[in-house]
Design an enzyme around this catalytic site. Structure first.
Site, short mmCIF file in Angstrom:
data_model
loop_
_atom_site.label_atom_id
_atom_site.label_comp_id
_atom_site.label_asym_id
_atom_site.label_seq_id
_atom_site.Cartn_x
_atom_site.Cartn_y
_atom_site.Cartn_z
CE LYS A 112 -13.64 56.43 22.51
NZ LYS A 112 -13.80 57.39 21.41
C1 LIG Z 1 -13.77 58.76 21.48
C2 LIG Z 1 -13.55 59.52 20.22
C3 LIG Z 1 -13.17 60.88 20.21
C4 LIG Z 1 -13.03 61.69 21.49
O1 LIG Z 1 -11.96 61.28 22.29
P1 LIG Z 1 -11.86 61.77 23.83
O2 LIG Z 1 -10.70 61.05 24.39
O3 LIG Z 1 -13.17 61.39 24.45
O4 LIG Z 1 -11.68 63.25 23.78
C5 LIG Z 1 -12.92 61.49 18.99
N1 LIG Z 1 -13.06 60.82 17.83
C6 LIG Z 1 -13.44 59.53 17.78
C7 LIG Z 1 -13.60 58.86 16.47
C8 LIG Z 1 -13.69 58.82 18.97
O5 LIG Z 1 -14.07 57.54 18.91
#
Ligand SMILES: *Cc1c(COP(=O)(O)O)cnc(C)c1O
Length: 466
Positions: A112
């Site tokens: 993120k």
């Molecule tokens: C947010 C997140 C996901 C999922 O990502 P999306 O874009 O919501 O599909 C997967 N793994 C981790 C570690 C995350 O923080």
């Protein structure tokens, strides 16, 4: 570039407004009216560029109305200089033609950061230009909160209030949020659970009168278009590193809200040869059930060892449904209104069209742990539980062994020590050196009752110019 809503009724907006808006006024999500398309020759000419240069080439068409080239370049340089690896998103090989793209070298050790480190800078830039201020309010059970706080720590025109359930997030995750000290950073521990926190955020967006009209709320959740945009880049980067665009690639993506994998779908539409996208889910498998049987139906939320993928519906999936319906907003609106009442399907030919590119798999906690263990025994390489789900799904769904299979490594294993312990391994995942003192750092947060009025007064009193 203009942006239109997936439900066809809200007005089209430019980039600045899309950045500051969450949901469109008709309840839909914003998508670009048309996508830039790059020829193979052009993509090939990007070999050898730094991550930030590549990011400029890919993202500039989306922001060019709002941000001059030089300012955007500078913003990208600063964003990706904050990652603890020169390649920004390095590839690690697991097997012949099988790879993990490590997207966890940013400040909070999860993918993120790629989007939120940029989003903070974009917001501040646009707010400075407009002489505006916003309050970001969000609820978190973990990853998003810390990445959003890190992304906003240097913003002059943004105050951020993140609610987490008191004593119900892991210590690493809490400390990643509460040890970021700044006048504009506010951590609130609510005496309640995650749903209570989310309800308060929702209610506050619905009625912002507690702010007295002096500032406004903004959202940084994964429906924000700018987050998707920033995630397109690493698909190109990984492909270029492995011989793209002259060979096609397959990606397996640990999926919750369908943001990260939707970015991969866009990369393909923009010209990158991608022959397969694997949707990897945990037991919260609405997307897997849809992709395997054309039935879209909400089930109860289940708590798993991969909490960042614990969802009931995938908000960004609406963006794919929009394309699958020939960009007919009225059809999407009707489908999703029906989906709120019970199971729905789409026309068979549309579903088959999606299946040409997408495969899916759901991986339970037991298999997640087995995969962590197996990969460690094979490679002495530790996967976090989210990435492990991606690797398992990749191995189960692979169509063509001659095509490189790249699993997106979404988090660093040290963020999820419990899952590693449950896998039966005795090795302990260590925090990287720049975070090694996390447990000694000063923490700052305020514990508040599970009461929306109290939380709103706290916000009204504590934002910078209150
Ligand atoms: C947010 C997140 C996901 C999922 O990502 P999306 O874009 O919501 O599909 C997967 N793994 C981790 C570690 C995350 O923080």
């Amino acid at each position: 570039m203009r942006y239109i809503s997936t439900r066809g009724e809200a007005p089209a907006l430019g980039f600045e407004d899309v950045l500051l808006t969450g949901l469109a006024s008709d309840g839909g999500l914003y998508v670009p009216e048309s996508l830039p398309h790059f020829s193979l020759e052009e993509i090939r000419s990007w070999r050898g560029l730094s991550y930030s240069e590549l990011a400029f080439n890919i993202m500039h068409p989306f922001v060019s109305d709002a941000i001059p080239e030089d300012d955007f370049r500078k913003m990208l340089d600063e964003t990706y200089a904050g990652f603890a690896h020169k390649a920004v998103a390095p590839l690690v090989q697991l097997d012949t033609n099988e790879w993990v793209l490590e997207l966890f070298r940013g400040p909070t050790l999860a993918f993120k950061d790629f989007a939120l480190q940029l989003l903070g800078r974009l917001l501040d830039y646009v707010l400075e230009k407009r002489k505006q201020h916003v309050v970001i309010m969000g609820a978190t059970s973990g990853d998003t909160g810390s990445a959003a706080i890190e992304g906003c720590r240097h913003c002059e025109h943004v105050d951020i209030f993140i609610l987490h359930p008191h004593q119900r997030v892991s210590e690493v995750q809490r400390r990643q949020m509460t040890t970021v000290i700044g006048d504009n950073i506010h951590n609130i521990a609510v005496e309640g659970n995650f749903d209570d926190c989310q309800k308060m955020v929702k209610e506050s967006f619905g009625d912002q009168s507690f702010l007295g009209g002096k500032t406004q709320l903004a959202a940084v959740n994964s429906i924000n278009w700018a987050r998707i945009m920033a995630q397109i880049v690493y698909y190109f980067q990984a492909s270029l590193a492995l011989g793209g665009p002259d060979r096609s690639m397959a990606f397996s993506v640990p999926t919750g809200n369908f943001g990260d994998i939707f970015a991969g779908y866009l990369a393909k539409k923009m010209g990158l040869p991608i022959s397969q996208l694997v949707i990897a889910t945990n037991r919260n498998d609405i997307l897997h059930r849809f992709m395997s049987g054309n039935r879209y139906e909400q089930h109860q939320l289940e708590h798993t060892l991969s909490p960042s993928m614990d969802i009931m519906v995938s908000s960004n999936f609406e963006r794919l449904l929009f394309d699958l319906h020939g960009r007919d907003g009225a059809a999407v609106k009707e489908l999703l209104e029906n989906a709120a009442k019970g199971p729905v399907s789409i026309e068979d030919y549309r579903w088959r069209h999606a299946r040409k590119l997408f495969d899916s798999d759901a991986v339970d906690d037991k298999t997640t742990c087995e995969t962590i263990r197996e990969v460690f025994e094979q490679n002495e390489y530790l996967l976090d539980p989210h990435t492990a789900i991606g690797v398992k799904a990749a191995r189960n769904c692979r169509r063509d062994p001659s095509v490189p299979m790249i699993t997106l490594g979404t988090a660093h294993p040290a963020k999820f020590p419990d899952a590693i312990a449950e896998s039966g391994l005795t090795v302990k995942p260590e925090l990287p050196p720049h975070m090694a003192d996390l447990f000694e750092r000063e923490e700052r947060y305020t514990v508040l009752d599970n009461d929306v009025t109290g939380v709103q007064s706290f916000i009204a009193e504590h934002w910078k110019n209150a």
